[in-house]
Design a protein around this motif. Structure first.
Motif, short mmCIF file in Angstrom:
data_model
loop_
_atom_site.label_atom_id
_atom_site.label_comp_id
_atom_site.label_asym_id
_atom_site.label_seq_id
_atom_site.Cartn_x
_atom_site.Cartn_y
_atom_site.Cartn_z
N SER A 1 0.84 -1.20 0.00
CA SER A 1 0.00 0.00 0.00
C SER A 1 0.88 1.25 0.00
O SER A 1 0.53 2.26 -0.61
CB SER A 1 -1.03 -0.03 1.14
N MET A 2 2.03 1.17 0.63
CA MET A 2 2.94 2.31 0.60
C MET A 2 3.47 2.53 -0.83
O MET A 2 3.57 3.67 -1.29
CB MET A 2 4.09 2.07 1.57
N CYS B 1 11.41 -1.31 5.88
CA CYS B 1 11.54 -0.56 7.14
C CYS B 1 10.55 0.60 7.19
O CYS B 1 9.93 0.83 8.22
CB CYS B 1 12.98 -0.05 7.30
N SER B 2 10.40 1.32 6.06
CA SER B 2 9.44 2.43 6.06
C SER B 2 8.04 1.94 6.40
O SER B 2 7.34 2.55 7.20
CB SER B 2 9.41 3.09 4.68
N ALA B 3 7.64 0.82 5.79
CA ALA B 3 6.28 0.32 5.99
C ALA B 3 6.07 -0.24 7.39
O ALA B 3 5.03 -0.02 8.02
CB ALA B 3 5.96 -0.74 4.93
N MET B 4 7.07 -0.96 7.90
CA MET B 4 6.91 -1.55 9.24
C MET B 4 6.95 -0.48 10.31
O MET B 4 6.19 -0.53 11.28
CB MET B 4 7.98 -2.62 9.47
N ALA B 5 7.82 0.52 10.15
CA ALA B 5 7.88 1.61 11.13
C ALA B 5 6.56 2.37 11.15
O ALA B 5 6.02 2.71 12.20
CB ALA B 5 9.04 2.55 10.82
N ARG B 6 6.00 2.63 9.94
CA ARG B 6 4.74 3.37 9.88
C ARG B 6 3.62 2.56 10.55
O ARG B 6 2.86 3.09 11.36
CB ARG B 6 4.38 3.66 8.41
N SER C 1 9.20 7.63 3.18
CA SER C 1 8.20 7.89 4.22
C SER C 1 7.72 9.33 4.24
O SER C 1 6.51 9.59 4.32
CB SER C 1 8.78 7.55 5.60
N GLU C 2 8.64 10.27 4.15
CA GLU C 2 8.27 11.65 4.46
C GLU C 2 7.29 12.28 3.47
O GLU C 2 6.41 13.04 3.89
CB GLU C 2 9.54 12.50 4.68
N PRO C 3 7.38 11.98 2.15
CA PRO C 3 6.38 12.58 1.25
C PRO C 3 4.95 12.14 1.56
O PRO C 3 4.01 12.81 1.15
CB PRO C 3 6.81 12.08 -0.14
N LEU C 4 4.80 11.02 2.27
CA LEU C 4 3.46 10.52 2.56
C LEU C 4 2.97 10.93 3.94
O LEU C 4 1.87 10.56 4.35
CB LEU C 4 3.45 8.98 2.45
N MET C 5 3.78 11.68 4.67
CA MET C 5 3.42 12.00 6.05
C MET C 5 2.70 13.34 6.16
O MET C 5 2.98 14.27 5.41
CB MET C 5 4.69 12.07 6.92
N ALA C 6 1.82 13.42 7.16
CA ALA C 6 1.14 14.69 7.44
C ALA C 6 2.13 15.68 8.03
O ALA C 6 2.08 16.88 7.75
CB ALA C 6 -0.02 14.46 8.41
N ASP D 1 3.87 4.71 13.78
CA ASP D 1 3.39 6.03 13.39
C ASP D 1 2.33 5.98 12.29
O ASP D 1 2.51 6.54 11.21
CB ASP D 1 4.59 6.88 12.93
N PRO D 2 1.19 5.32 12.54
CA PRO D 2 0.18 5.22 11.49
C PRO D 2 -0.40 6.59 11.10
O PRO D 2 -0.88 6.75 9.97
CB PRO D 2 -0.91 4.32 12.09
N VAL D 3 -0.35 7.59 12.00
CA VAL D 3 -0.95 8.88 11.64
C VAL D 3 -0.01 9.79 10.87
O VAL D 3 -0.42 10.82 10.35
CB VAL D 3 -1.45 9.65 12.90
N GLY D 4 1.28 9.44 10.78
CA GLY D 4 2.19 10.25 9.98
C GLY D 4 2.65 11.52 10.66
O GLY D 4 2.89 12.53 10.00
N HIS D 5 2.80 11.45 11.98
CA HIS D 5 3.34 12.60 12.72
C HIS D 5 4.77 12.35 13.20
O HIS D 5 5.31 13.16 13.94
CB HIS D 5 2.44 12.93 13.92
#
Ligand SMILES: [Zn+2]
Length: 482
Positions: free
Chosen positions: A122-123, A208-213, A244-249, A217-221
């Motif tokens: 999904s990422m 790593c990006s997907a597992m960490a999220r 990760s960062e382009p997809l984060m709030a 950090d599912p909300v992207g903060h």
């Protein structure tokens, strides 16, 4: 508490993003081969960091992943005919056994990449939808040109990175810096369906990006600390940030990026190709795991550290001093403890200073030399450092046969014309042989020979105790290594 942050290249006050809670992600093992001590160094550091953060009153959530699919395990599976899972499980079980010996606490979560295929996909879909990724002929790639901050963590600009990138003819990529998010399956490779792009497997960085999220950090903060060895800063951690960062709030991905220094072995990086490779499990047979921890504690976690047989020997002697002091301390009575506030204050001052464990050991030595904390107080702080006293600490140390003593025994045997195969025999066996020859001489009433053998043993610092049952021996106190 202050901690060095690779992201800002400075020591900064550490505050968690959410009050009272610290979320840590550390890049874990790729168990497709045996681990060596260099792999373990940063895991040992992050173990101490989380113990100390808990002492500081934070609720710590510690995630360390397992990269359970990669080229090496796939190739090994092809060669041996085993399933790649079998290979990975075997190496990972060995790694975990070594971590337990080293006193590393269990992780709060231990995600395996192959169990996170859906979040990974999904990422990738999100990155494709936002133009940060594109499908090539052999896989899906990250488009580095779309991320302006690329290179910031490693403190390098795109031009330098382009110049350093390996120039390979790869018509599948738009740019040499682009990296694979998804690799389409080649014949015979493990694969997962991924409609409509094509079945295959994830690249290392996206795992790593997907597992960490998912876990932190599912909300992207963002979460608090992302850790790993310094060799992971580029490209692995740079790529994690880019994904990760382009997809984060609310970036950044991690507030603090913390990296452990590299470990050298006799001045060289440990590698099979260099010929100095020793599996961690073998090293832990030869050395006390607590002495290894002590050695790491003596060195700052960020420094390049050179592991030598002398340095581990010196660490063992330092630890033995603390063990001897520990034996001499009385258990606390009625919770009374005069030294503890002072001990706490000084240990916290050392560890608040970017986890200065070398200073913390200096505090322990100083407190033990000049005051008498209770055994529990000392035990508490040893526990924070991950060197928990166990029952063996209360036993007087066994006599140690040092290299020096072993050499003396060989020299005495040679002088007496006694044949000992020193390559094959342990020094203990040579000593027992001399003792047995002396017993024989005594039975034969050959007192001259008996005295010669006793004198030879005495010159080596071996004391003999004759009794009706026979002769026992021990290493004289003055000859002990400790
Ligand atoms: Zn990672």
């Amino acid at each position: 508490m202050r901690l060095y942050n690779t992201r800002t290249r400075s020591v900064e006050p550490f505050e968690p993003l959410r009050a009272g809670e610290v979320r840590i992600y550390v890049c874990g093992m790729t168990p497709s081969a045996q681990a060596h001590l260099g792999h373990a160094r940063s895991f040992l550091f992050f173990d101490i960091l989380r113990r100390y953060l808990s002492h500081r009153g934070f609720r710590v959530k510690y995630v360390q992943n397992v990269t359970d699919i990669d080229d090496r395990s796939i190739n090994a599976a092809r060669e041996t005919g085993e399933h790649y899972h079998t290979i990975v499980d075997r190496y990972y079980a060995e790694f975990k056994a070594s971590m337990r010996k080293l006193g590393v606490l269990d992780y709060d979560a231990e995600p395996y990449a192959t169990q996170y295929i859906a979040p990974i996909q999904s990422m990738i879909r999100e990155l494709l939808a936002s133009d940060h990724a594109y499908a090539g002929r052999d896989g899906i790639y990250y488009r580095v040109a779309t991320f302006a901050n690329y290179g910031k963590l490693a403190n390098r600009n795109i031009d330098e990175l382009e110049a350093g990138a390996r120039i390979e003819i790869d018509e599948h990529k738009e740019d040499p810096l682009d990296f694979a998010l998804w690799k389409f399956a080649k014949p015979g490779e493990p694969r997962w369906p991924f409609e409509p792009y094509g079945e295959g497997r994830p690249g290392w960085h996206i795992e790593c990006s997907a597992m960490a999220r998912t876990l932190l950090d599912p909300v992207g903060h963002g979460f608090d600390i992302h850790g790993g060895g310094a060799d992971l800063i580029f490209p692995h951690h740079e790529n994690e940030i880019a994904q990760s960062e382009p997809l984060m709030a609310r970036p950044p991905m991690a507030n603090f990026w913390v990296h452990g220094g590299l470990l050298l072995f006799e001045n060289r990086k440990m590698a099979k190709s260099v010929g100095n490779f020793e599996p961690l499990s073998d090293l832990l047979e030869r050395h006390d795991p607590q002495a290894i921890r002590w050695l790491f504690l003596q060195t700052g976690y960020r420094k390049v550290m050179n592991f030598t047989e002398e340095s581990i020997g010196a660490a063992a002697i330092g630890l033995a001093r603390v063990k001897a002091a520990y034996r001499g301390l009385a258990p606390a009575t009625d919770g009374e403890s005069i030294a503890a506030p002072e001990l706490d204050r000084r240990m916290e001052a050392a560890l608040d200073d970017d986890m200065n464990t070398a200073a913390a050991l200096a505090v322990l030595y100083d407190v033990l030399a000049n005051s008498t904390p209770s055994r529990e107080d000392l035990q508490y702080w040893l526990g924070i450092l991950g060197v928990e006293p166990n029952d063996s600490w209360l036993e007087e140390p066994e006599a140690q046969i040092t290299a020096d003593l072993a050499a003396k025994i060989v020299a005495e045997c040679n002088a007496l014309g006694i044949d000992v195969d020193t390559a094959a025999l342990a020094p203990e066996t040579a000593i027992e042989k001399l003792v047995a020859l002396r017993d024989e001489a005594r039975r034969d009433r050959d007192w001259a020979a008996s005295d010669r053998l006793r004198d030879a043993l005495q010159r080596c610092g071996i004391e003999l105790q004759d009794s009706k049952e026979g002769t026992s021996w021990s290493v004289a106190v003055s000859s002990r290594s400790i």
